[in-house]
Design a protein around this motif. Structure first.
Motif, short mmCIF file in Angstrom:
data_model
loop_
_atom_site.label_atom_id
_atom_site.label_comp_id
_atom_site.label_asym_id
_atom_site.label_seq_id
_atom_site.Cartn_x
_atom_site.Cartn_y
_atom_site.Cartn_z
N GLY A 97 1.28 -1.21 -0.32
CA GLY A 97 0.06 -0.49 0.32
C GLY A 97 0.72 1.71 0.23
O GLY A 97 1.75 1.10 -0.41
N ASP A 98 0.09 2.48 0.24
CA ASP A 98 0.77 3.40 -0.08
C ASP A 98 1.13 3.74 1.59
O ASP A 98 1.98 4.45 0.82
CB ASP A 98 -0.31 5.00 -0.84
CG ASP A 98 -0.46 5.02 -1.94
OD1 ASP A 98 0.41 4.24 -3.05
OD2 ASP A 98 -1.56 5.03 -2.47
N TYR A 99 1.25 3.42 2.14
CA TYR A 99 0.65 3.76 3.82
C TYR A 99 1.62 1.96 4.39
O TYR A 99 0.19 1.79 4.48
CB TYR A 99 0.49 4.53 4.43
CG TYR A 99 0.02 5.88 3.80
CD1 TYR A 99 0.74 7.02 4.06
CD2 TYR A 99 -0.87 6.38 3.04
CE1 TYR A 99 1.06 7.53 3.51
CE2 TYR A 99 -1.36 7.45 2.58
CZ TYR A 99 -0.17 8.39 2.62
OH TYR A 99 -0.34 9.08 2.14
N THR A 132 -2.55 -6.26 1.88
CA THR A 132 -2.86 -4.58 1.88
C THR A 132 -4.36 -4.45 1.82
O THR A 132 -5.55 -5.10 1.33
CB THR A 132 -2.80 -3.97 0.90
OG1 THR A 132 -1.11 -4.05 0.58
CG2 THR A 132 -3.12 -2.88 0.24
N THR A 133 -4.98 -3.29 1.94
CA THR A 133 -6.65 -2.60 1.94
C THR A 133 -6.49 -3.06 0.14
O THR A 133 -6.30 -2.59 -0.24
CB THR A 133 -6.51 -1.78 2.31
OG1 THR A 133 -5.86 -0.58 1.95
CG2 THR A 133 -6.46 -1.66 4.45
N ASP A 135 -8.73 -0.84 -0.61
CA ASP A 135 -8.41 0.18 -2.13
C ASP A 135 -6.62 1.23 -2.20
O ASP A 135 -6.40 2.05 -2.91
CB ASP A 135 -9.00 1.96 -1.04
CG ASP A 135 -8.32 1.55 0.26
OD1 ASP A 135 -7.04 1.07 0.42
OD2 ASP A 135 -8.68 2.59 1.11
N LYS A 137 -4.26 1.14 -0.09
CA LYS A 137 -3.86 2.47 0.58
C LYS A 137 -2.98 2.16 2.14
O LYS A 137 -1.83 2.61 2.39
CB LYS A 137 -4.99 3.63 1.34
CG LYS A 137 -5.35 4.00 0.07
CD LYS A 137 -5.28 5.54 -0.11
CE LYS A 137 -5.91 6.43 -0.96
NZ LYS A 137 -5.05 7.03 -1.59
N VAL A 138 -3.22 1.14 2.36
CA VAL A 138 -2.61 0.55 3.63
C VAL A 138 -2.35 -0.65 3.87
O VAL A 138 -3.03 -1.75 3.49
CB VAL A 138 -3.37 0.68 5.17
CG1 VAL A 138 -2.57 0.32 6.13
CG2 VAL A 138 -3.74 2.57 5.46
N LEU A 177 -5.09 7.90 6.96
CA LEU A 177 -4.62 7.17 5.83
C LEU A 177 -5.63 7.34 4.64
O LEU A 177 -4.74 7.55 3.70
CB LEU A 177 -3.74 6.41 6.48
CG LEU A 177 -2.20 6.93 7.21
CD1 LEU A 177 -1.49 5.48 8.16
CD2 LEU A 177 -1.46 8.19 7.16
N ARG A 178 -6.40 5.98 4.91
CA ARG A 178 -7.58 5.77 4.21
C ARG A 178 -8.28 7.12 3.37
O ARG A 178 -8.46 7.39 1.95
CB ARG A 178 -8.43 4.82 3.70
CG ARG A 178 -7.51 3.51 4.61
CD ARG A 178 -8.27 2.11 5.02
NE ARG A 178 -9.14 1.77 4.28
CZ ARG A 178 -9.71 0.63 3.97
NH1 ARG A 178 -9.74 0.49 4.84
NH2 ARG A 178 -10.18 0.87 3.10
N GLY A 180 -7.02 10.55 2.68
CA GLY A 180 -6.66 11.32 2.71
C GLY A 180 -5.92 12.69 2.99
O GLY A 180 -5.70 13.58 2.44
N THR A 193 4.55 8.92 0.74
CA THR A 193 4.29 7.48 0.21
C THR A 193 5.35 6.90 0.31
O THR A 193 6.25 7.20 0.81
CB THR A 193 3.69 8.12 -1.63
OG1 THR A 193 4.93 8.32 -1.95
CG2 THR A 193 2.87 8.33 -1.51
#
Length: 290
Positions: A97-99, A132-133, A135, A137-138, A177-178, A180, A193
């Motif tokens: 994820g991005d995070y 990872t979620t 979307d 993101k995480v 985080l998710r 934004g 990121t």
């Protein structure tokens, strides 16, 4: 009677094809960065760790293509690169994820609530360890000691600290985080990121305005030991047993200057003994058996 491999449930399969190369424009850009990194080392293979961070910054994890690129640039075999990439946990082996949200579950953080935080985040996000979620993101994982035990329990996001967490605060963190929303670490630079973090770890400067200045230093709890080592501690206090003497007498005796033979701390330098000083009045220590 013999059985075939298919009857035994063994799939021989086809050998894995070589990893595809990067598109020409991507490879040209990465080669420029890679040469800059390699030039910093007297032995080119010493640049392998930063190069792995570099290719991770391209796709968010270390792909077979990235490992092939590192091997080509350093004149190594892909087996040598793979051995390193799979040894260190900071190199991801699948999309992330991005995070990257890491919950410390080592001893002290676990005792202080890290295990509870990790369990609630798994349920809250609907993912397991290393997953990872939906979307993108995480990515959640439990990690070993963050070397921040004085702020336990600690959560890290892309290697930035979020100290003194609770299950509720950790859930707010991942929700922000998710969504934004801006999230500020407890200490250190602003979040970026995972790909941007990987490029910084490769050895390239963080060019965001004010990011370097915001990095700061250790938190106040981390500096207590340093102050003690410098002799900045409060005077030694002696607590007397209850009973005997007046309250005023106890107060007058509570603080005193320690004598040379008193030990203030287990971290003080040891006193000279007959074992460490042959000239000690007690005489040199005899060897065993003498």
């Amino acid at each position: 009677m013999t059985t075939s491999s298919s009857e035994r449930g063994v799939s021989l399969g086809m050998p894995e094809l070589p990893a595809p190369a990067y598109p020409d424009d991507v490879r040209a850009r990465l080669e420029t960065d890679a040469r800059e990194l390699i030039a910093r080392y007297p032995d080119s293979r010493s640049a392998l760790l930063p190069l792995l961070h570099l290719v991770q910054s391209e796709e968010g994890y270390v792909t077979r293509t990235g490992m092939r690129f590192c091997a080509d640039m350093l004149d190594l075999t892909t087996a040598e690169v793979t051995a390193v990439a799979t040894f260190y946990t900071m190199y991801r082996r699948k999309p992330s994820g991005d995070y990257q949200v890491g919950v410390c579950t080592n001893t002290l953080c676990a005792v202080m609530g890290g295990d509870a935080i990790f369990e609630e985040l798994q349920e809250h996000l609907g993912v397991g360890n290393g997953e990872t979620t939906g979307d993108g993101k995480v990515t959640l994982e439990h990690i070993e000691c963050n070397a921040a035990c004085d702020f336990a329990p600690v959560v890290m996001v892309n290697w930035e600290f979020f100290d003194d967490q609770t299950p509720a605060s950790a859930k707010r963190l991942v929700d922000d985080l998710r969504a934004g929303r801006d999230v500020e670490p407890t200490r250190g630079a602003r979040l970026c990121t995972f790909k941007e973090t990987a490029r910084i770890l490769a050895g390239f400067p963080d060019e965001r305005p004010g990011a370097v200045e915001a990095s700061g230093s250790a938190g106040p709890a981390s500096l207590v030991g340093l102050r003690l080592a410098k002799g900045e501690a409060a005077p030694a206090r002696v607590v007397h047993p209850r009973g005997g003497g007046t309250h005023d007498e106890h107060n007058r005796a509570a603080v005193h200057d320690p004598s040379p033979i008193e030990r203030l701390s287990a971290h003080d330098a040891p006193q000279e003994t007959s074992a460490s000083d042959p000239a000690h009045p007690a005489g040199p220590t005899a060897e065993e058996g003498e």
